[in-house]
Design an enzyme around this catalytic site. Sequence first.
Site, PDB file in Angstrom:
ATOM      1  N   LYS A 281     -30.853 -16.235 -41.685  1.00  0.00           N
ATOM      2  CA  LYS A 281     -31.852 -17.525 -41.326  1.00  0.00           C
ATOM      3  C   LYS A 281     -30.931 -18.702 -40.750  1.00  0.00           C
ATOM      4  CE  LYS A 281     -35.865 -19.189 -40.687  1.00  0.00           C
ATOM      5  NZ  LYS A 281     -36.439 -19.400 -41.437  1.00  0.00           N
ATOM      6  N   HIS A 282     -31.544 -19.177 -39.648  1.00  0.00           N
ATOM      7  CA  HIS A 282     -30.116 -20.328 -38.749  1.00  0.00           C
ATOM      8  C   HIS A 282     -28.689 -19.869 -39.561  1.00  0.00           C
ATOM      9  CE1 HIS A 282     -33.325 -22.899 -38.141  1.00  0.00           C
ATOM     10  NE2 HIS A 282     -34.259 -22.670 -39.071  1.00  0.00           N
ATOM     11  N   ASN A 424     -18.638 -24.445 -47.515  1.00  0.00           N
ATOM     12  CA  ASN A 424     -17.865 -24.163 -48.690  1.00  0.00           C
ATOM     13  C   ASN A 424     -18.799 -23.111 -48.838  1.00  0.00           C
ATOM     14  OD1 ASN A 424     -16.585 -25.279 -49.636  1.00  0.00           O
ATOM     15  ND2 ASN A 424     -17.189 -27.159 -49.982  1.00  0.00           N
ATOM     16  N   HIS A 530     -16.584 -21.476 -40.125  1.00  0.00           N
ATOM     17  CA  HIS A 530     -17.016 -23.219 -39.705  1.00  0.00           C
ATOM     18  C   HIS A 530     -18.255 -22.764 -38.957  1.00  0.00           C
ATOM     19  CE1 HIS A 530     -13.802 -24.554 -42.400  1.00  0.00           C
ATOM     20  NE2 HIS A 530     -14.501 -25.188 -42.786  1.00  0.00           N
TER      21      HIS A 530
END
Length: 530
Positions: A281-282, A424, A530
Amino acid sequence: MTDHPRRVTRALLSVSDKTGLIEFATALAGHGIDLVSTGGTAKAIAAAGLKVSDVSDLTGFPEMMDGRVKTLHPKVHGGLLAIRDNKEHTEAMKTHGIAPIDLLVVNLYPFEATVDKGAGYEDCIENIDIGGPAMIRAAAKNHDDVAVVVEASDYQAVLDELAANKGATTLTLRRRLAAKAYARTAAYDAAISNWFAVQLKNDAPDYRAFGGRLIQSLRYGENPHQTAAFYATPDKRPGVATARQLQGRELSYNNINDTDAAYECIGEFEANRTAACVIVKHANPCGVAEGADLVSAYRKALACDSTSAYGGIVALNRTLDAEAARAIIEIFTEVIIAPDATEEAIAIIAGRRNLRLLLAGALPDPRSVGLTAKTVAGGMLVQSRDNAVVEDMALKVATKRAPSDAELRDLKFAFRVAKHVKSNTIIYAKDLATVGIGAGQMSRVDSARIAARKALDAAAEMKLAEPLTKGSVVASDAFFPFADGMLACIEAGATAVIQPGGSMRDEEVIKAADDHGIAMVFTGVRHFRH
């Protein structure tokens, strides 16, 4: 812009892909257009009974050097580049016996396909086209007078214009074809330059270019006010770009991004070793699990965070079967992607008209090399793919207590997942399933606490006496800079930890683990994402 038509009297055809060639050439001849061609293209046209002149008749020079030199000649390029309304140009044509070429049809030597099939160095070099790009660029530059076609999909558009304009093309079409022609040669040269960089083991060439072919124009990007499109690159890595969509609505930008994240993660789990499921999800996994079969893996993955899984992406590492299909459609799911699916499973999914089903044919190899790219203001960041796999790492036990076999199995599982979660990252895992995921926080402590909080919510939903983080293991994508993050994991119930190590305070973290009887393993490899 005036749409002044230009009559086509002569066409030069030189194609490596002969799809639709004879039908197109026949139609051109029907408009009274003289056909000029080269090598195998000329032979194919002549074999079809059409009148065709060889380019050597035009230039007065034979093909030479194994076909490397045949169209690099003033009578070819003059015929393409001469501006028809320029008196000096027309006088030069008369003086030197240069006939105009009004339509150029060229598709390039199959360099990308040659590389893709694993051909040797010399074979790849021989499939670098020289004359083709030169002619394409010449014709595209002179698009006020010349139409240039670089792929068979545009044949019909040209024929439609010839029929509508008494054998002429319009400037609107010629400009569109010219733009496509330059984009094609740019993508072609990008593929060649990137191949050379690999051959030379040059990770940072002075110039870096990427090219792709349009897969689809998207309704919008991440948000409705943004435009977007989806392109395929020469990299044939199995995934959303190569998958076959069997049903469902058109994929959106966010669907594609999330599906890619899901399928890259599922690639970590070899189909011949275990059944596995990833729910995303996302762009972050919200549940990952291994199981005896797909339905077991799916239900274990769903249990991690069933709230986030609603409207998510499901990736599977084996052929989707009927039992798994029935389980997945119990809640709203945007996309299912798998290597394949049974006919029964396909029929079950068909009952959910808007659910997209993608079959990728194979899993991506987590060890394969390749590049990833990201734009920044005024620039682009390019790096090699993170192809580090925990099975290949030299794991080092850092604490007094070594992990048990069951803990080590779950630690490796958790570190596989951590590679695909935004930093993180904290992953709690138990019995080869995630039981808490903390992603994308500015503080590793926050990630540990969020993951534990999600585990508490899941326990309440399943009416468990305690969260599944009790007795779990935990993975961190990067080292713990302080002991506090690891202590938060221990507080949640973790009994073993896997992390890269390498902090200035490793000894402090190791001591805290020893004080609590926790086993800790260092990988020496970080998985920032990232």
